[in-house]
Design an enzyme around this catalytic site. Structure first.
Site, PDB file in Angstrom:
ATOM      1  N   LYS A 175     -15.379   7.219 -32.583  1.00 18.62           N
ATOM      2  CA  LYS A 175     -14.384   6.336 -31.980  1.00 18.62           C
ATOM      3  C   LYS A 175     -13.045   6.521 -32.697  1.00 18.62           C
ATOM      4  O   LYS A 175     -13.034   6.852 -33.878  1.00 18.62           O
ATOM      5  CB  LYS A 175     -14.833   4.874 -32.098  1.00 18.62           C
ATOM      6  CG  LYS A 175     -16.211   4.580 -31.541  1.00 18.62           C
ATOM      7  CD  LYS A 175     -16.259   4.662 -30.036  1.00 18.62           C
ATOM      8  CE  LYS A 175     -17.642   4.275 -29.514  1.00 18.62           C
ATOM      9  NZ  LYS A 175     -17.715   4.315 -28.038  1.00 18.62           N
ATOM     10  N   HIS A 294     -26.456  11.880 -21.585  1.00 17.98           N
ATOM     11  CA  HIS A 294     -25.827  10.576 -21.415  1.00 17.98           C
ATOM     12  C   HIS A 294     -25.962  10.160 -19.957  1.00 17.98           C
ATOM     13  O   HIS A 294     -25.925  11.004 -19.060  1.00 17.98           O
ATOM     14  CB  HIS A 294     -24.352  10.609 -21.819  1.00 17.98           C
ATOM     15  CG  HIS A 294     -23.777   9.245 -22.031  1.00 17.98           C
ATOM     16  ND1 HIS A 294     -23.397   8.436 -20.979  1.00 17.98           N
ATOM     17  CD2 HIS A 294     -23.542   8.537 -23.156  1.00 17.98           C
ATOM     18  CE1 HIS A 294     -22.949   7.281 -21.461  1.00 17.98           C
ATOM     19  NE2 HIS A 294     -23.027   7.314 -22.777  1.00 17.98           N
TER      20      HIS A 294
END
Length: 453
Positions: A175, A294
């Site tokens: 992040k 994902h």
């Protein structure tokens, strides 16, 4: 009029809209071991009998159309049609029922999830006689399972490649997901891996944007992997997202990852598509790459309770198409997930054989025969205080994927990774000693805090 047309007219049929129940509702049908079985949650328009809507689903997802056509006489509908063989009410719902449909195996191309979904869910969900329709589960017969390669490697082979046993694996999504330069991104990867994580991860929408092109990211992440491996003596990995706008670009990225010698790549299997995913999975098996999956976009399909498709169906499809990891919810954290239902599809991902269990949402017994298992990934909104629950719920064959729970540590990325690793090892040690993680989890973590950042 030609003689052929004249003959047909003489023995013809009555034109007009068909009643499907005359052909596709067959409650006396005994399912075959080779049938693909589907359980649909049906919400019909008011006043429409369940039998009429159940057989309409069977018809529209197999050989049916709204009227009889001449070419029906050129094939055997009894051989190829789908059959609604059972209907049952949904407890607590007056206007819903479960329709069970059996499809002959000859309707489907071997080894193609794309074709399977195109047939079963490609058209019927827009049927105007239905207010809503949801595919709750599929039974994939052994004969069809054997036409798929499945996961590139599977759980045991992955553990052998990583030389890591007896505990869940630890990961972290870097992040902020967008905006970092490739060099700063690689730095964060190194700090997390050096701190004790097994994997770091590209976020699902990190592909090849102007601020960080894919080749630069791959190079800096590979450098971080090799540096952290040299310093820790452990095998490390970063999920390099190979998802791209074309299959050719996707494969180019996977080939470059293999040339760098990294252990794992990643794919967004729903936005990328099943054909692309299966292609990548085959390449990964042939070239020794693990494949992390994902599920970006899954909630568009599976979140509504009455319409769409349950994630257990998408999980089964992924096991067939191919992937070594897939995100599977957490039960804890910030995303939705009921414990029994989540564990139901976690078992469908990992186990070789799963019995029917309606309390866990499993409508059919599923035998995966020799198809390798997939490691479920628990992610989104989790942190070290969730570690006891995650360890208890998911067991050893899982990846616990942090993000802010690592990078949000006030001392930095590496201390956050250390905290994750210490918490995990404390929970595994306590579990192995017979302690109750559910009752003593907080105390176990507080004890571990004395020896960790």
């Amino acid at each position: 009029m030609s003689p052929q047309t004249e003959t047909k007219a003489g023995v013809g049929f009555k034109a007009g809209v068909n009643e499907y129940k005359l052909t596709y509702y067959t409650p006396e049908y005994e399912t075959k071991d080779t049938d693909i079985l589907a359980a649909f949650r049906v919400t019909p328009q008011p006043g429409v009998p369940p039998e009429e809507r159940g057989e309409a689903v069977a018809a529209e997802s197999s050989t049916g159309t709204w009227t009889t056509v001449w070419t029906d006489g050129l094939t055997s509908l009894d051989r190829y049609k789908g059959r609604c063989y059972h209907i049952e009410p949904v407890p607590g719902e007056e206007d819903q029922f479960i329709a069970y449909v059996a499809y002959p195996l000859d309707l489907f191309e071997e080894g193609s999830v794309t074709n399977m979904f195109t047939s079963i869910v490609g058209n019927v969900f827009g049927f105007k006689a239905l207010r809503a329709l949801r595919l709750e589960d599929l039974r994939i017969p052994v004969a069809y399972v054997k036409t798929f390669q499945g996961p590139p490697h599977g759980i045991q082979v992955e553990r052998d490649k990583l030389n890591k046993y007896g505990r869940p694996l630890l990961g972290c999504t870097i992040k902020p997901k967008l905006g970092l330069s490739a060099k700063n991104y690689g730095r964060a990867v190194y700090e997390c891996l050096r701190g004790g994580l097994d994997f770091t991860k590209d976020d699902e929408n990190v592909n090849s944007q102007p601020f960080m092109r894919w080749r630069d990211r791959f190079l800096f992440c590979a450098e971080a992997i090799y540096k952290s491996q040299a310093e820790t003596g452990e095998i490390k990995g970063h999920y390099l997202n190979a998802t791209a706008g074309t299959c050719e670009d996707m494969m180019k990225r996977a080939v470059f990852a293999r040339e760098l010698g990294v252990p794992i790549v990643m794919h967004d299997y729903l936005t990328g598509g099943f054909t692309a995913n299966t292609t990548l999975a085959h390449y990964c098996r042939d070239n020794g790459l693990l494949l992390h999956i994902h599920r970006a976009m899954h909630a568009v399909i599976d979140r509504q309770k009455n319409h769409g498709m349950h994630f257990r169906v998408l999980a089964k499809a992924l096991r067939m198409s191919g992937g070594d990891h897939i995100h599977a919810g957490t039960v804890v954290g910030k995303l939705e997930g009921e414990r029994d239902i989540t564990l139901g599809f976690v078992d469908l991902l990992r186990d070789d054989y799963i019995e029917k269990d309606r309390s866990r949402g499993i409508y059919f017994t599923q035998d995966w025969v020799s198809l390798p298992g997939v490691i479920p990934v628990a992610s989104r909104g989790i942190h070290v205080w969730h570690m006891p629950a995650l360890t208890e719920i998911f067991g050893d064959d899982s990846v616990l994927q942090f993000g802010g729970g690592t990078l949000g540590h006030p001392w930095g990325n590496a201390p956050g990774a250390v905290a994750n690793r210490v918490a995990l090892e404390a929970c595994v040690k306590a579990r192995n000693e017979g302690r109750d993680l559910a009752a003593e989890g907080g105390e176990i973590i507080r004890e571990a805090c004395k020896w960790s950042p």
